[in-house]
Design a protein around this motif. Structure first.
Motif, mmCIF file in Angstrom:
data_model
loop_
_atom_site.group_PDB
_atom_site.id
_atom_site.type_symbol
_atom_site.label_atom_id
_atom_site.label_comp_id
_atom_site.label_asym_id
_atom_site.label_seq_id
_atom_site.Cartn_x
_atom_site.Cartn_y
_atom_site.Cartn_z
ATOM 1 N N THR A 165 -13.432 -129.073 10.596
ATOM 2 C CA THR A 165 -14.705 -128.718 11.239
ATOM 3 C C THR A 165 -14.471 -128.497 12.725
ATOM 4 O O THR A 165 -13.748 -129.259 13.362
ATOM 5 C CB THR A 165 -15.749 -129.850 11.020
ATOM 6 O OG1 THR A 165 -15.942 -129.980 9.621
ATOM 7 C CG2 THR A 165 -17.082 -129.543 11.691
ATOM 8 N N THR B 247 -17.408 -125.345 9.286
ATOM 9 C CA THR B 247 -16.353 -126.019 8.526
ATOM 10 C C THR B 247 -15.622 -125.010 7.654
ATOM 11 O O THR B 247 -16.261 -124.199 6.981
ATOM 12 C CB THR B 247 -16.973 -127.122 7.630
ATOM 13 O OG1 THR B 247 -17.605 -128.079 8.487
ATOM 14 C CG2 THR B 247 -15.919 -127.825 6.786
ATOM 15 N N ASN C 122 -10.527 -133.163 7.806
ATOM 16 C CA ASN C 122 -11.001 -134.179 6.880
ATOM 17 C C ASN C 122 -10.599 -133.739 5.474
ATOM 18 O O ASN C 122 -11.215 -132.832 4.916
ATOM 19 C CB ASN C 122 -12.534 -134.293 7.027
ATOM 20 C CG ASN C 122 -13.110 -135.298 6.056
ATOM 21 O OD1 ASN C 122 -12.377 -136.095 5.460
ATOM 22 N ND2 ASN C 122 -14.423 -135.251 5.860
ATOM 23 N N LYS D 179 -12.140 -131.531 13.826
ATOM 24 C CA LYS D 179 -12.020 -132.703 12.931
ATOM 25 C C LYS D 179 -11.467 -132.270 11.581
ATOM 26 O O LYS D 179 -12.176 -131.684 10.765
ATOM 27 C CB LYS D 179 -13.411 -133.322 12.692
ATOM 28 C CG LYS D 179 -13.967 -134.110 13.838
ATOM 29 C CD LYS D 179 -13.837 -135.624 13.589
ATOM 30 C CE LYS D 179 -14.243 -136.481 14.764
ATOM 31 N NZ LYS D 179 -13.991 -135.999 16.088
ATOM 32 N N SER E 208 -8.437 -127.186 20.509
ATOM 33 C CA SER E 208 -8.811 -128.482 21.140
ATOM 34 C C SER E 208 -8.587 -128.394 22.639
ATOM 35 O O SER E 208 -9.431 -128.821 23.439
ATOM 36 C CB SER E 208 -7.944 -129.630 20.645
ATOM 37 O OG SER E 208 -8.041 -129.785 19.289
ATOM 38 N N GLU F 205 -21.331 -125.469 14.912
ATOM 39 C CA GLU F 205 -20.452 -126.258 14.038
ATOM 40 C C GLU F 205 -20.163 -125.473 12.752
ATOM 41 O O GLU F 205 -21.072 -125.107 12.021
ATOM 42 C CB GLU F 205 -21.147 -127.587 13.705
ATOM 43 C CG GLU F 205 -20.302 -128.447 12.810
ATOM 44 C CD GLU F 205 -20.900 -129.837 12.593
ATOM 45 O OE1 GLU F 205 -21.460 -130.414 13.551
ATOM 46 O OE2 GLU F 205 -20.801 -130.325 11.464
ATOM 47 N N THR G 202 -5.309 -125.151 15.696
ATOM 48 C CA THR G 202 -6.308 -126.153 16.090
ATOM 49 C C THR G 202 -5.911 -126.823 17.415
ATOM 50 O O THR G 202 -6.781 -127.196 18.204
ATOM 51 C CB THR G 202 -6.502 -127.218 14.985
ATOM 52 O OG1 THR G 202 -5.218 -127.714 14.604
ATOM 53 C CG2 THR G 202 -7.184 -126.631 13.773
ATOM 54 N N ASP H 179 -14.121 -129.449 19.717
ATOM 55 C CA ASP H 179 -13.901 -130.693 18.994
ATOM 56 C C ASP H 179 -13.473 -130.310 17.570
ATOM 57 O O ASP H 179 -14.225 -129.660 16.841
ATOM 58 C CB ASP H 179 -15.243 -131.453 19.004
ATOM 59 C CG ASP H 179 -15.150 -132.752 18.262
ATOM 60 O OD1 ASP H 179 -14.033 -133.278 18.145
ATOM 61 O OD2 ASP H 179 -16.203 -133.235 17.783
#
Ligand code: EPU
Length: 419
Positions: free
Chosen positions: A283, A252, A278, A276, A269, A250, A265, A274
């Motif tokens: 991330t 970010t 934000n 995300k 995907s 993971e 992105t 995954d």
């Protein structure tokens, strides 16, 4: 010449702050030539290409002051001929042509040579200046442009490989001080063009439509000083997302504009990660299954050529067959031979790379050939078994601020060796 040693197999995790965009900052710094008044540009990344641009501006007579990401430039009295020795080091130095023409009605710059990612002509920049009434002469390796009466016109910036990014910026910078209205048709829609337009507008220019295929510029008599913050570097952000993807952990990226990154992105995907967004962060986490991809590079808002090499590094270890076609710079594949030296299985068919994912790459001495190719080799080294020795890393320092330190902060083990 420094080299980088990447010790493979260290898992990355955490958050990395993304720098200001190189490809926005370069034309924006050149645009400060358009006014005698002082301009302050912030979030300017510390890169060798930026250093070349600031050296060119100093040689042209600008007062340049720089302190931690902030650059102040005052172009009170300027020359119109850029020194060959510095200009030849960086192709983006052509973007001083537009502002010099706009303000001084003449410019002499040596023609950029070929480059490892392809031919890279500037015919569309020159045709654009001619449409605005300039006379262009090429002799002795220099292009000399005279434009005593710069006037608005219809200009097309479309090449068979897509619209030209720096060409759009160059014509826009000349047209802001031309008499009358200029309409750029087939304009590049990249966020870097919008950022440049926003800076010009802050200087008093009248521009509408930046970010679309049609930009309209109403010439004004003069521009004034302004302050501007450069947008986040979407390609640096994309590169760190791929680093997280390759490491299978993971990661970010922070201080980014997620809307500028959807073309990167989206495929990540689709490949099973995954993603995300934000606020101003994104991330990436590993998903349950990774899949091969079919990717085509195209101008913005499509998948960027500047992320092609890094995605090839990821797909080299993604099970299945991926197909990557380069439509913007059809010869931009110097990284393929080096990835193959690390055990990748890639068949290059014209401007298409057919990649059969292998489970593991192995470290090897490899040669960086251009900026994004070098980034791809460092990324491949993160996954590889053993040590990857990336030579000629000056390429990577042109466009990534402290990439080795940033990756080490995420948990990589990368050494920079002076040779
Ligand atoms: N082209 C022409 N004639 C021209 C200009 C361009 O035929 O007069 C062709 C090029 O040969 C290419 C296509 O048009 O096939 C697009 O080239 P473009 O002019 O858009 O490239 P650029 O403006 O010189 C910028 C970035 C590149 C990025 C390209 C495409 C800067 C400083 N450079 O170059 O960034 O790959 O747009 O997005 O903004 C990098 O950062 O690694 C890099 C190479």
């Amino acid at each position: 010449m420094d080299k980088i040693l990447v010790h493979g197999g260290h898992r990355l995790s955490g958050s990395v702050k993304i720098s200001g965009s190189k490809n926005s900052a370069l034309p924006i710094l050149a645009a400060t030539l358009l006014t005698r008044e002082s301009c302050t540009i912030s979030r300017v990344p510390d890169l060798s290409d930026i250093h070349y641009m600031l050296t060119i501006l100093s040689e042209l007579g600008c007062e340049v002051e720089r302190a931690s990401g902030m650059v102040q430039i005052k172009a009170e009295k300027i020359k119109t001929q850029a020194p060959y020795e510095i200009v030849r080091k960086m192709r983006a130095s052509v973007c001083i042509l537009g502002p010099l023409l706009g303000r001084e009605h003449e410019a002499t710059v040596s023609l950029p040579g070929g480059c490892v990612i392809g031919d890279r002509p500037i015919d569309l920049h020159l045709q654009g200046f001619e449409a605005l009434g300039a006379a262009v002469r090429v002799s002795g390796g220099n292009v000399k442009i005279l434009a005593p009466n710069l006037r608005g016109a219809m200009v097309s910036m479309r090449s068979k490989f897509g619209s030209t990014v720096l060409g759009t910026g160059n014509v826009m910078m000349a047209a802001v001080l031309a008499d009358g209205t200029t309409v750029i048709d087939g304009a590049a829609e990249e966020p870097e063009v919008v950022d440049l337009a926003n800076f010009l507008i802050a200087m008093g220019a009248k521009i509408e439509g930046a970010g679309t295929r049609k930009i309209t510029i109403e010439g004004v008599k003069e521009l004034h000083g302004a302050e501007h913050e450069v947008i986040p570097d979407r390609i640096e952000a994309g590169t760190f997302l791929v680093a997280g993807a390759i490491s299978g952990t993971e990661v970010t990226v922070s201080r980014v504009t997620p809307a500028h990154l959807t073309a990167v992105t989206g495929p990540l995907s689709e490949a099973g990660f995954d993603i995300k967004p934000n606020g101003n962060q994104i991330t990436i986490r590993p998903g349950t299954k990774r899949s091969a991809l079919k990717l085509d590079t195209v101008p913005y808002p499509g998948f960027p050529t500047d992320m092609q090499a890094q995605m090839c590094a990821l797909l080299a270890t993604t099970e299945g067959i991926s197909v990557v076609t380069e439509n913007v710079f059809p010869q931009r594949f110097m990284h393929i031979a080096e990835l193959k030296r690390m055990g990748a299985s890639i068949d290059l068919q014209g401007s298409t790379a057919v990649i059969r994912g292998v489970s593991q790459l192995s470290g090897a001495p490899v040669m960086a050939s251009d900026l994004r190719a070098s980034a791809a080799l460092v990324l491949a080294g993160l996954q590889a078994d053993g040590v990857t020795e990336v030579n000629r890393v000056y390429h990577i320092d042109r466009g990534y601020e402290s990439i080795d330190e940033k990756l080490n902060e995420l948990g990589a083990r990368i050494e920079r060796v002076k040779t």
